[in-house]
Design a protein around this motif. Structure first.
Motif, PDB file in Angstrom:
ATOM      1  N   GLY A 287      38.795  44.911 -22.095  1.00 37.55           N
ATOM      2  CA  GLY A 287      39.089  43.532 -21.712  1.00 37.55           C
ATOM      3  C   GLY A 287      40.570  43.226 -21.537  1.00 37.55           C
ATOM      4  O   GLY A 287      40.958  42.481 -20.636  1.00 37.55           O
TER       5      GLY A 287
ATOM      6  N   ASP B 102      29.938  47.300 -16.015  1.00 36.55           N
ATOM      7  CA  ASP B 102      29.847  47.145 -17.466  1.00 36.55           C
ATOM      8  C   ASP B 102      28.452  46.650 -17.828  1.00 36.55           C
ATOM      9  O   ASP B 102      28.015  45.601 -17.342  1.00 36.55           O
TER      10      ASP B 102
ATOM     11  N   THR C 174      35.682  42.081 -20.343  1.00 36.65           N
ATOM     12  CA  THR C 174      35.854  42.701 -19.024  1.00 36.65           C
ATOM     13  C   THR C 174      34.902  42.074 -18.012  1.00 36.65           C
ATOM     14  O   THR C 174      35.309  41.690 -16.914  1.00 36.65           O
TER      15      THR C 174
ATOM     16  N   ASN D 238      24.196  50.781 -15.480  1.00 37.60           N
ATOM     17  CA  ASN D 238      24.756  52.035 -15.979  1.00 37.60           C
ATOM     18  C   ASN D 238      25.509  52.730 -14.843  1.00 37.60           C
ATOM     19  O   ASN D 238      25.002  52.811 -13.713  1.00 37.60           O
TER      20      ASN D 238
HETATM   21  P1  ATP Z   1      35.770  44.220 -23.849  1.00 37.40           P
HETATM   22  O1  ATP Z   1      37.020  44.887 -24.312  1.00 37.40           O
HETATM   23  O2  ATP Z   1      35.657  44.119 -22.374  1.00 37.40           O
HETATM   24  O3  ATP Z   1      35.457  42.909 -24.529  1.00 37.40           O
HETATM   25  P2  ATP Z   1      34.270  45.970 -25.601  1.00 37.40           P
HETATM   26  O4  ATP Z   1      35.484  46.023 -26.461  1.00 37.40           O
HETATM   27  O5  ATP Z   1      33.005  45.426 -26.161  1.00 37.40           O
HETATM   28  O6  ATP Z   1      34.568  45.188 -24.239  1.00 37.40           O
HETATM   29  P3  ATP Z   1      34.899  48.598 -24.705  1.00 37.40           P
HETATM   30  O7  ATP Z   1      34.690  49.656 -25.710  1.00 37.40           O
HETATM   31  O8  ATP Z   1      36.268  48.056 -24.499  1.00 37.40           O
HETATM   32  O9  ATP Z   1      33.895  47.407 -25.053  1.00 37.40           O
HETATM   33  O10 ATP Z   1      34.323  49.045 -23.287  1.00 37.40           O
HETATM   34  C1  ATP Z   1      33.154  49.755 -23.120  1.00 37.40           C
HETATM   35  C2  ATP Z   1      32.167  48.929 -22.313  1.00 37.40           C
HETATM   36  O11 ATP Z   1      31.522  49.804 -21.422  1.00 37.40           O
HETATM   37  C3  ATP Z   1      31.079  48.273 -23.169  1.00 37.40           C
HETATM   38  O12 ATP Z   1      30.852  46.939 -22.761  1.00 37.40           O
HETATM   39  C4  ATP Z   1      29.818  49.127 -22.883  1.00 37.40           C
HETATM   40  O13 ATP Z   1      28.627  48.345 -22.908  1.00 37.40           O
HETATM   41  C5  ATP Z   1      30.109  49.610 -21.487  1.00 37.40           C
HETATM   42  N1  ATP Z   1      29.476  50.910 -21.164  1.00 37.40           N
HETATM   43  C6  ATP Z   1      29.460  52.046 -21.903  1.00 37.40           C
HETATM   44  N2  ATP Z   1      28.832  53.052 -21.270  1.00 37.40           N
HETATM   45  C7  ATP Z   1      28.452  52.558 -20.064  1.00 37.40           C
HETATM   46  C8  ATP Z   1      27.796  53.112 -18.939  1.00 37.40           C
HETATM   47  N3  ATP Z   1      27.365  54.386 -18.920  1.00 37.40           N
HETATM   48  N4  ATP Z   1      27.610  52.319 -17.855  1.00 37.40           N
HETATM   49  C9  ATP Z   1      28.031  51.030 -17.842  1.00 37.40           C
HETATM   50  N5  ATP Z   1      28.653  50.438 -18.880  1.00 37.40           N
HETATM   51  C10 ATP Z   1      28.865  51.178 -19.990  1.00 37.40           C
END
Ligand code: ATP
Ligand code: MG
Length: 263
Positions: free
Chosen positions: A167, A184, A191, A202
């Motif tokens: 994000g 996502d 994000t 996915n």
């Molecule tokens: P943000 O920082 O946007 O608030 P977050 O901190 O919850 O999100 P991150 O670890 O920063 O999550 O980003 C990983 C994101 O990617 C998660 O929202 C997860 O659901 C998503 N994600 C993981 N694997 C896949 C995939 N194969 N396809 C699509 N999305 C995915």
């Protein structure tokens, strides 16, 4: 570590095969340890859409491809997870849309950069931006490693595809007037909310779908493409995606779909 062979008749074969790709990517230094956790979160959200690409994701994929094709300087940002999961589709989408691939890592290590560059080259990439030997600039208002971007890539891009993004960086890219497209599975992530176009699906399904759309739309006129982009409403799409998850879960619970609000 020996690779696990998932039997063909295993009910969760596809999901386990994908998980194996992420684990293998981790062993090769492509995927960061935190990437394993991010993948698990994605798996959980995938369950909530029935592990299928729905009509909303199709619409978002079309809009995303239209945005890339109509950009002056499109770019595809590559991290460990996306590289481990769909390297060939990344290369193909890059070729079809003219958007170069730029490696951009939150958990930067020279070994990871090298492992990802090698995997992309093995998948057919001939040009890779964002490596340590390239000219770079920094994105203001971002303190992580990812603030360093390629001068010929993200720095000058008007449209940035950032699959599986954090994000903070989405926010920083928006602040410097980039048009941000993301993939996502969590429609509530920062994000997803902060991007211009969010594909709630996915990446293993949506990247190949984007390649298909890019093949179909590459010769469309600038006007046709612009119409699709301007007609896309991300907030409405995310709201519907969340509603679909609720309906899917309601179906699983045997309580029927949630009624549309009359107001
Ligand atoms: P943000 O920082 O946007 O608030 P977050 O901190 O919850 O999100 P991150 O670890 O920063 O999550 O980003 C990983 C994101 O990617 C998660 O929202 C997860 O659901 C998503 N994600 C993981 N694997 C896949 C995939 N194969 N396809 C699509 N999305 C995915
Ligand atoms: Mg995050």
């Amino acid at each position: 570590m020996t690779k696990i062979h998932v039997p063909a008749d295993h009910p969760r074969k596809d999901s386990l095969d994908i998980r194996e790709r992420i684990i293998e990517g981790h062993e090769k230094d492509i995927v960061a340890t935190a990437g394993l956790l991010a993948h698990g979160r994605g798996e959980a959200f995938d369950y909530m859409i029935g592990e299928q690409t729905n009509e909303l994701a199709h619409m978002a994929c079309r809009a995303a491809v239209a945005a890339l094709l109509s950009a002056k300087h499109p770019i595809i940002s590559v991290n460990g997870n996306i590289c481990a999961l769909v390297p060939r589709d990344l290369v193909e989408l890059s070729e079809l849309t003219g958007a170069p691939l730029e490696i951009n890592l939150f958990y930067y290590r020279a070994e990871r950069e090298e492992a990802i560059a090698t995997a992309l080259r093995n998948a057919g990439a001939t040009e890779i931006l964002g490596t340590h030997d390239r000219p770079s600039e920094t994105i203001p208002e971002l303190s992580s490693n990812r603030r360093k971007v390629d001068s010929e890539g993200i720095a000058k891009a008007d449209v940035v595809l950032v699959p599986l993004e954090d994000g903070d960086r989405t926010e920083a890219l928006r602040k410097i007037n980039k048009y941000v497209v993301t993939i996502d599975l969590n429609p509530m992530s920062r994000t997803a909310l902060l991007s211009n176009i969010t594909i709630v699906d996915n990446v293993v399904r949506s990247l190949p779908l984007m390649v298909e759309y890019a093949r179909e739309m590459r010769d469309w006129s600038a006007e046709q493409l612009r119409e699709i982009v301007t007609g896309f409403d991300n907030a409405a799409n995310l709201s519907k995606a969340l509603r679909m998850m609720i309906d899917y879960l309601s179906g699983q619970a045997g309580i029927g779909p949630v009624e549309e609000d009359e107001t």
